[in-house]
Design an enzyme around this catalytic site. Structure first.
Site, PDB file in Angstrom:
ATOM      1  CE  LYS A 101     -22.173  -3.556  66.275  1.00  0.00           C
ATOM      2  NZ  LYS A 101     -23.430  -3.925  66.895  1.00  0.00           N
ATOM      3  CB  SER A 103     -28.105   0.887  73.624  1.00  0.00           C
ATOM      4  OG  SER A 103     -28.707   0.000  72.690  1.00  0.00           O
ATOM      5  CD  GLU A 124     -23.622  -7.355  65.609  1.00  0.00           C
ATOM      6  OE1 GLU A 124     -22.652  -7.025  64.909  1.00  0.00           O
ATOM      7  OE2 GLU A 124     -24.301  -6.535  66.261  1.00  0.00           O
ATOM      8  CG  HIS A 149     -19.873  -8.399  68.659  1.00  0.00           C
ATOM      9  ND1 HIS A 149     -21.118  -8.562  68.112  1.00  0.00           N
ATOM     10  CD2 HIS A 149     -19.839  -7.151  69.183  1.00  0.00           C
ATOM     11  CE1 HIS A 149     -21.809  -7.435  68.308  1.00  0.00           C
ATOM     12  NE2 HIS A 149     -21.061  -6.570  68.942  1.00  0.00           N
ATOM     13  CD  GLU A 200     -20.685  -5.559  73.239  1.00  0.00           C
ATOM     14  OE1 GLU A 200     -20.751  -4.361  72.953  1.00  0.00           O
ATOM     15  OE2 GLU A 200     -20.565  -6.440  72.389  1.00  0.00           O
ATOM     16  N   GLY A 210     -27.577  -2.534  69.945  1.00  0.00           N
ATOM     17  CA  GLY A 210     -28.263  -1.953  68.792  1.00  0.00           C
ATOM     18  C   GLY A 210     -29.763  -1.786  68.981  1.00  0.00           C
ATOM     19  CG  ASN A 232     -17.855  -3.505  66.575  1.00  0.00           C
ATOM     20  OD1 ASN A 232     -17.383  -3.582  65.445  1.00  0.00           O
ATOM     21  ND2 ASN A 232     -18.678  -4.420  67.077  1.00  0.00           N
TER      22      ASN A 232
HETATM   23  P1  PGA Z   1     -24.391  -0.624  69.977  1.00  0.00           P
HETATM   24  O1  PGA Z   1     -23.432  -1.875  69.667  1.00  0.00           O
HETATM   25  O2  PGA Z   1     -23.563   0.387  70.719  1.00  0.00           O
HETATM   26  O3  PGA Z   1     -24.831  -0.129  68.623  1.00  0.00           O
HETATM   27  O4  PGA Z   1     -25.518  -1.144  70.800  1.00  0.00           O
HETATM   28  C1  PGA Z   1     -22.546  -2.342  70.627  1.00  0.00           C
HETATM   29  C2  PGA Z   1     -21.755  -3.499  70.084  1.00  0.00           C
HETATM   30  O5  PGA Z   1     -22.270  -4.232  69.234  1.00  0.00           O
HETATM   31  O6  PGA Z   1     -20.612  -3.705  70.491  1.00  0.00           O
END
Ligand code: PGA
Length: 245
Positions: free
Chosen positions: A12, A205, A92, A90, A159, A165, A10
């Site tokens: 983003k 992560s 976000e 997600h 997740e 992140g 992803n």
């Molecule tokens: P990350 O993001 O691997 O940077 O922690 C995962 C995600 O948002 O799907």
């Protein structure tokens, strides 16, 4: 039951044309994994690599309408055959764009009932301090309140929000417990055949140092990767780690 692994990146609101070109040049030949990239929407049709499947990070459940800036289901159909996946729920989108369980359920339903044949990666996961099982139950059952989950069209991404992140990866026991719990929710409501076929992937992560440990956990069928998917070498190393299992 052997489930085909999924490694999804992803991006983003990151990446650029050079990165798309780099991914187009790379052949992902590990047949144990389906490799998916979810780039920013304008790059979708720039992908020409048939060893990668492409997904969209967001869409609106309506077919069309006066919704400036949105991409509707009807638009997605026109991105076939390049577009094969759509990300839903997600964290976000939930927190920064106020997408509720009900709205996410509407997105899933509208995707699955459209003629697009696009599959869904649906996300779930608790925030720091929240009761994990309670949150997972609420989110998962909300997604499936209209229809039973089709394991061929749906992949579930667990997740934990606190791991996204942050560099704080969930411990193997948390990952295992959460994946087992999600599978048990599917089994209790829809039976063991559907539960056995459903791919449940982990995100939060994931990087080159922890990927093989997490992938070795029973019930983990792959990854949804943010940051590390922007580095083609890291992303490839993670895919290659499937061979080492
Ligand atoms: P990350 O993001 O691997 O940077 O922690 C995962 C995600 O948002 O799907």
């Amino acid at each position: 039951m052997v489930r085909q692994k999924i490694i999804a990146g992803n991006w983003k609101m990151n990446g650029n044309k050079e990165l798309v070109d780099a991914f187009n040049r790379k052949k992902f030949t590990n047949t144990s994994a389906t490799v998916i990239i979810l780039p920013p929407a304008p790059y979708i049709q720039l992908f020409t690599n048939n060893t990668i499947e492409i997904g969209i990070q967001n869409f609106h459940p309506n077919a069309n309408g006066a919704l400036t800036g949105e991409v509707g289901i009807q638009n997605l159909q026109d991105l076939r055959p390049t577009l094969k996946w759509a990300l839903i729920g997600h964290s976000e989108r939930r927190t920064l764009f106020n997408e509720t369980d009900t709205f996410l359920q509407e997105k899933l339903n509208s995707l699955l009932t459209s003629t697009s044949e696009i599959s869904a990666i649906i996300c779930c996961g608790e925030e720091e301090g929240q009761d994990r099982k309670q949150v997972l139950k609420r989110q998962i059952m909300s997604y499936f309140s209209y229809q039973e989950p089709d394991p061929l069209r749906i992949v579930i991404a667990y997740e934990p929000v606190w791991a996204i992140g942050t560099g704080k990866v969930a411990t193997p026991s948390i990952v295992q417990e959460a994946h087992q719990y999600i599978r048990s929710l599917i089994k209790d409501s829809f039976g063991s055949e559907i539960a056995d076929e459903m791919r449940i992937i982990y995100g939060g992560s994931v990087n080159v140092s922890n990927s093989s440990i997490i992938l070795a956990i029973d019930g983990v069928d792959g990854f949804l990767i943010g940051g590390a998917s922007l580095n083609i070498d890291d992303f490839s190393t993670i895919i290659d780690s499937i061979h080492m299992l």
